[in-house]
Write an enzyme that holds these catalytic residues in place. Structure first.
Site, short mmCIF file in Angstrom:
data_model
loop_
_atom_site.label_atom_id
_atom_site.label_comp_id
_atom_site.label_asym_id
_atom_site.label_seq_id
_atom_site.Cartn_x
_atom_site.Cartn_y
_atom_site.Cartn_z
N TYR A 123 -70.03 101.93 -92.48
CA TYR A 123 -70.37 102.91 -93.31
C TYR A 123 -68.84 103.81 -93.22
O TYR A 123 -69.10 104.68 -94.03
CB TYR A 123 -71.63 103.22 -93.69
CG TYR A 123 -72.48 102.33 -94.43
CD1 TYR A 123 -72.17 100.51 -94.09
CD2 TYR A 123 -72.85 102.57 -95.54
CE1 TYR A 123 -72.96 100.08 -94.70
CE2 TYR A 123 -74.20 101.44 -96.05
CZ TYR A 123 -73.63 100.53 -95.53
OH TYR A 123 -74.71 99.98 -96.24
N LYS A 170 -78.03 93.58 -82.75
CA LYS A 170 -77.06 92.14 -82.58
C LYS A 170 -76.52 92.18 -81.81
O LYS A 170 -75.62 91.67 -81.71
CB LYS A 170 -76.40 91.99 -83.84
CG LYS A 170 -76.34 91.06 -84.06
CD LYS A 170 -77.06 89.73 -84.34
CE LYS A 170 -76.82 88.61 -84.50
NZ LYS A 170 -77.78 86.99 -85.16
N ASP A 203 -81.56 89.54 -87.14
CA ASP A 203 -81.95 88.47 -87.88
C ASP A 203 -83.44 87.56 -88.05
O ASP A 203 -84.23 87.62 -88.24
CB ASP A 203 -81.39 86.86 -87.59
CG ASP A 203 -80.38 86.90 -86.21
OD1 ASP A 203 -80.59 88.56 -85.62
OD2 ASP A 203 -79.86 85.97 -86.05
N ASP A 227 -79.68 99.88 -93.99
CA ASP A 227 -79.84 99.90 -95.05
C ASP A 227 -80.41 98.17 -95.65
O ASP A 227 -81.18 98.63 -97.07
CB ASP A 227 -78.23 99.78 -96.09
CG ASP A 227 -77.74 100.53 -97.62
OD1 ASP A 227 -78.48 100.24 -97.89
OD2 ASP A 227 -76.74 99.79 -97.48
MG MG Z 1 -79.06 100.35 -100.20
#
Ligand code: MG
Ligand code: NAI
Length: 333
Positions: A123, A170, A203, A227
């Site tokens: 981000y 991950k 996952d 998110d």
């Molecule tokens: Mg969002």
């Protein structure tokens, strides 16, 4: 009295912000409200998406509550939220995932908190076109960024009497970036011996969240995973209409719902104001106004149980404003 910056945002933002303010006023919350625009409405009225005066206000008050703002997909401007979070270093995005009595969902009791790192990861917007057919995005993770978010999550667990923190990553694939994140969080956790620290690969986390969500207490993760997992979390407990959040930094805090500007229902008095009202409850807790926060929550729970009061997203017959009318009745009685 404390100064509070109020940013209605755009889309459904202004509608739900107006109702949220009625609720804060009904419990005589100790605020001087300073309203400032951001988003598409600010662009139309002031000619800027994030006006300097809005930033100055947050800088002075250190406390804001914000409606959602629209971010175009692909081209167009960068997300204002991402900009705000980076500008005020609001590094911890705290998103409770809690089932509410009266709101139907697929699971029994769910009650955990997602702590999402808010300033790093993909981000940061470090992207480039390598050539006309190849794009690159850089994922940046730092030791200091990982350390402070892990500490925030573990402190939150300690402060709220929760016994377990799950770190989602991950690191099996992204051995350096996620590896650093995980290793740093593990190191921090050794200073909290009373808290059980575990790690879950992202996952598998998605599967665990929908099969056995009650196993989680506090979840700490990076920006992108956080998110996605927080919308999944919202889905577990009744949808985006009931999922609140807070962006916390050292010097400022901005409270906002998990959901976006919902252009599909904007301007129709249909949006559920619950998520933003619960964000206001988090704001009251944050400043130590526990009585007032409880008064709103109690009234909210009983209003949500009433099918005539609650909004359409929860299978009810209420509107944004009639829901709040019913809630205010309960607060007064
Ligand atoms: Mg969002
Ligand atoms: P969204 O959260 O706005 O909407 C997703 C779905 O949930 C829609 O069907 C919408 O009607 C419904 N929904 C959302 N909030 C609701 C509420 N309070 N009551 C009833 N139904 C509700 O997500 P979407 O459509 O992906 O994004 C729309 C815009 O919002 C985009 O421009 C996006 O960038 C922006 N956005 C802004 C955020 C913020 O300002 N914090 C956060 C997430 C998205």
């Amino acid at each position: 009295m404390r100064k509070l910056t109020v940013i209605p945002g755009d889309g459904i933002g202004p509608e739900i912000t107006a109702q949220m303010l009625r609720v804060l006023k009904a419990v005589s919350a100790p605020f001087d409200y300073e309203e400032h625009p951001a988003g598409l409405i600010a662009l139309e009225t002031v000619g800027e998406l994030l006006p300097e005066s809005t930033l100055r206000s947050i800088n002075q008050t250190g406390l804001a509550i914000k409606g959602p703002t629209t971010t175009p997909v692909s081209g167009g401007h960068r997300s204002l939220n991402v900009t705000l979070r980076q500008k005020f270093d609001l590094y911890a995005n705290v998103r409770p995932v809690r089932s509410l009595p009266g709101v139907e969902c697929r699971f029994g009791e769910v009650d955990f908190v997602i702590v999402r790192e808010n300033t790093e990861d993909l981000y940061m917007g470090i992207e480039r076109m390598v050539d006309a057919d190849t794009a690159e995005s850089i994922k940046r993770i730092t030791r200091s960024g990982s350390e402070r978010i892990a500490r925030y999550a573990l402190d939150l667990a300690r402060r709220t009497g929760r016994k377990q923190v799950a770190c989602v990553h991950k690191a099996n694939i992204m051995k350096m970036s996620d590896g650093l994140f995980l290793k740093t969080a593990q190191d921090v956790a050794t200073k909290y011996p009373e808290i059980q620290f575990r790690d879950v690969i992202v996952d598998n986390m998605c599967m665990q969240m929908v099969t056995r969500p009650s196993q989680f207490e506090v979840v700490v993760t990076q920006n992108l995973y956080g998110d996605i997992l927080s919308d999944l979390g919202a889905g577990l407990v009744g949808g985006l209409g009931v999922a609140p959040g807070a962006n916390i930094g050292k010097d400022a805090a901005v409270f906002e719902a998990v959901h976006g500007s919902a252009p599909d229902i904007a301007g129709q008095n249909k949006a559920n104001p619950t998520a933003l009202i619960q964000s206001a409850v988090m704001l009251l807790e944050h400043i130590g106004e526990i009585e007032k926060s409880k008064a709103i929550m109690t009234a909210l729970v009983s209003t949500l149980a009433d099918v005539n009061a609650r909004t359409g997203d929860l299978g009810g017959r209420g509107t944004t404003s009639s829901f709040t009318d019913a809630l205010l009745q309960k607060i007064k009685s």
